[in-house]
Design a protein around this motif. Structure first.
Motif, mmCIF file in Angstrom:
data_model
loop_
_atom_site.group_PDB
_atom_site.id
_atom_site.type_symbol
_atom_site.label_atom_id
_atom_site.label_comp_id
_atom_site.label_asym_id
_atom_site.label_seq_id
_atom_site.Cartn_x
_atom_site.Cartn_y
_atom_site.Cartn_z
ATOM 1 N N LEU A 76 0.854 -1.185 0.000
ATOM 2 C CA LEU A 76 0.000 0.000 0.000
ATOM 3 C C LEU A 76 0.887 1.231 0.000
ATOM 4 O O LEU A 76 1.793 1.361 0.827
ATOM 5 N N MET A 77 0.642 2.134 -0.958
ATOM 6 C CA MET A 77 1.385 3.385 -1.050
ATOM 7 C C MET A 77 0.571 4.492 -0.391
ATOM 8 O O MET A 77 -0.587 4.711 -0.738
ATOM 9 N N ILE A 78 1.189 5.194 0.548
ATOM 10 C CA ILE A 78 0.514 6.277 1.263
ATOM 11 C C ILE A 78 1.220 7.585 0.924
ATOM 12 O O ILE A 78 2.411 7.752 1.225
ATOM 13 N N PRO A 79 0.527 8.521 0.281
ATOM 14 C CA PRO A 79 1.165 9.781 -0.115
ATOM 15 C C PRO A 79 1.339 10.728 1.074
ATOM 16 O O PRO A 79 0.761 10.501 2.146
ATOM 17 N N PRO A 80 2.119 11.781 0.888
ATOM 18 C CA PRO A 80 2.306 12.754 1.963
ATOM 19 C C PRO A 80 0.985 13.402 2.385
ATOM 20 O O PRO A 80 0.061 13.557 1.577
ATOM 21 N N GLU A 81 0.912 13.756 3.665
ATOM 22 C CA GLU A 81 -0.234 14.457 4.250
ATOM 23 C C GLU A 81 -1.530 13.647 4.203
ATOM 24 O O GLU A 81 -2.615 14.214 4.221
ATOM 25 N N GLU A 82 -1.413 12.336 4.148
ATOM 26 C CA GLU A 82 -2.584 11.455 4.161
ATOM 27 C C GLU A 82 -2.663 10.778 5.529
ATOM 28 O O GLU A 82 -1.834 9.940 5.869
ATOM 29 N N ASN A 105 6.650 14.119 -6.035
ATOM 30 C CA ASN A 105 5.242 13.746 -5.919
ATOM 31 C C ASN A 105 4.577 13.530 -7.274
ATOM 32 O O ASN A 105 3.724 12.657 -7.426
ATOM 33 N N GLU A 106 4.976 14.313 -8.256
ATOM 34 C CA GLU A 106 4.388 14.155 -9.591
ATOM 35 C C GLU A 106 4.795 12.823 -10.206
ATOM 36 O O GLU A 106 4.006 12.168 -10.888
ATOM 37 N N ALA A 107 6.032 12.399 -9.949
ATOM 38 C CA ALA A 107 6.518 11.134 -10.509
ATOM 39 C C ALA A 107 5.767 9.944 -9.935
ATOM 40 O O ALA A 107 5.667 8.895 -10.576
#
Length: 217
Positions: A76-82, A105-107
Motif C-alpha cells: 500500500l502506497m501512502i502519499p504525503p499528508e494522508e 510527488n508528480e513522478a
C-alpha cells in the motif's frame, strides 16, 4: 608503439534522467503486530510504502470510507499528508515492512488512485535485500517503532543508504508501471507431462517468502 590504423567511433551518450527524485530516507521497519495491539494514527509530509509479509493488516486512510485490507504479498502506497491508522484484527496478527521516503510527488502521482498493489517475486526479493542491508548497517533494530531517524552503526558500509535507495527505486519503478497499466502479467502456459511436476515443485520453492528464506526472522 607502432602506428596502426584505427577508427574512432562517433558515439553519442544519452542523458539518464532522475525519474523518481528520491532525496531522503526516513525509516525502515520490519515488525510483527499482535492481534489486539492498537496502533495510533499518523500523518507526515513524506511517502510511505507498506508491505505485508505475513498475515493480514487493515489500514484506514482519511480519503477511504472502508479500510484497506492488505493480505500477504500486498503493498500500500501512502502519499504525503494522508492521515492513516492501523486497525486491530481480532483473528490474526501480521508481519509488516514499512519504508518512508521523500520523492517527486508528480513522478508517483499514479499511486494516488492506484495505491493498493500486488507485488511480484522480484519486488519481494528487493524488499528482502533492503531488510538485509538495513539489519546489517543500522544501529537500531528494525522493530523499534519509535525510531524518528535512521542511525548507522559504527561498522556500516559507506554506501548502504545509496544501495537501499537504488533497491527502493527498482521496486517503485515496477509498481509504478503496474499502477499505470504498463505491465500486464502474461499467464504462464499450462505445463504438460513430466514438465508439470517440475513446474509445481519449482512453484512451491519460488513462493517461499524471500524475507524468511534469507533467515531474517
Amino acid at each position: 608503439m607502432s602506428q596502426q590504423a584505427y577508427f574512432r567511433y562517433p558515439h553519442r551518450g544519452v542523458s539518464v534522467t532522475e525519474s523518481l527524485g528520491i532525496s531522503m530516507l526516513y525509516t525502515v521497519h520490519l515488525f510483527y503486530n499482535e492481534m489486539d495491539y492498537p496502533a495510533p494514527g499518523e500523518i507526515h509530509d513524506f511517502w510511505e510504502m507498506l508491505f505485508v509479509d505475513e498475515g493480514e493488516a487493515s489500514v484506514l486512510l482519511e480519503r477511504s470510507d472502508a479500510p484497506y485490507r492488505l493480505k500477504t504479498g500486498m503493498a500500500l502506497m501512502i502519499p504525503p499528508e494522508e492521515y492513516h491508522c492501523f486497525l486491530t484484527n481480532p483473528e490474526q496478527g501480521y508481519s509488516l515492512f514499512i519504508i518512508s521516503f521523500s520523492a517527486d510527488n508528480e513522478a508517483l502521482s499514479c499511486f494516488i488512485e492506484k495505491n493498493l498493489l500486488h507485488t511480484s517475486e522480484f519486488e519481494r526479493q528487493m524488499i528482502g535485500e533492503i531488510v538485509k542491508e538495513a539489519q546489517s548497517n543500522f544501529a537500531d533494530s528494525l522493530d523499534k517503532i519509535s525510531m524518528q531517524q535512521i542511525h548507522l552503526s559504527s561498522r556500516a558500509s559507506a554506501d548502504c543508504l545509496h544501495k537501499i535507495r537504488l533497491l527502493l527505486e527498482l521496486i517503485l519503478i515496477n509498481l509504478r508501471r503496474t499502477a499505470s497499466g504498463y505491465c500486464q502479467p502474461t499467464p504462464p502456459r499450462a505445463p504438460r507431462g513430466r514438465q508439470a511436476h517440475r513446474s509445481k515443485t519449482r512453484k512451491r520453492r519460488d513462493t517461499v517468502n524471500p524475507l524468511r528464506r534469507a533467515r531474517l526472522f
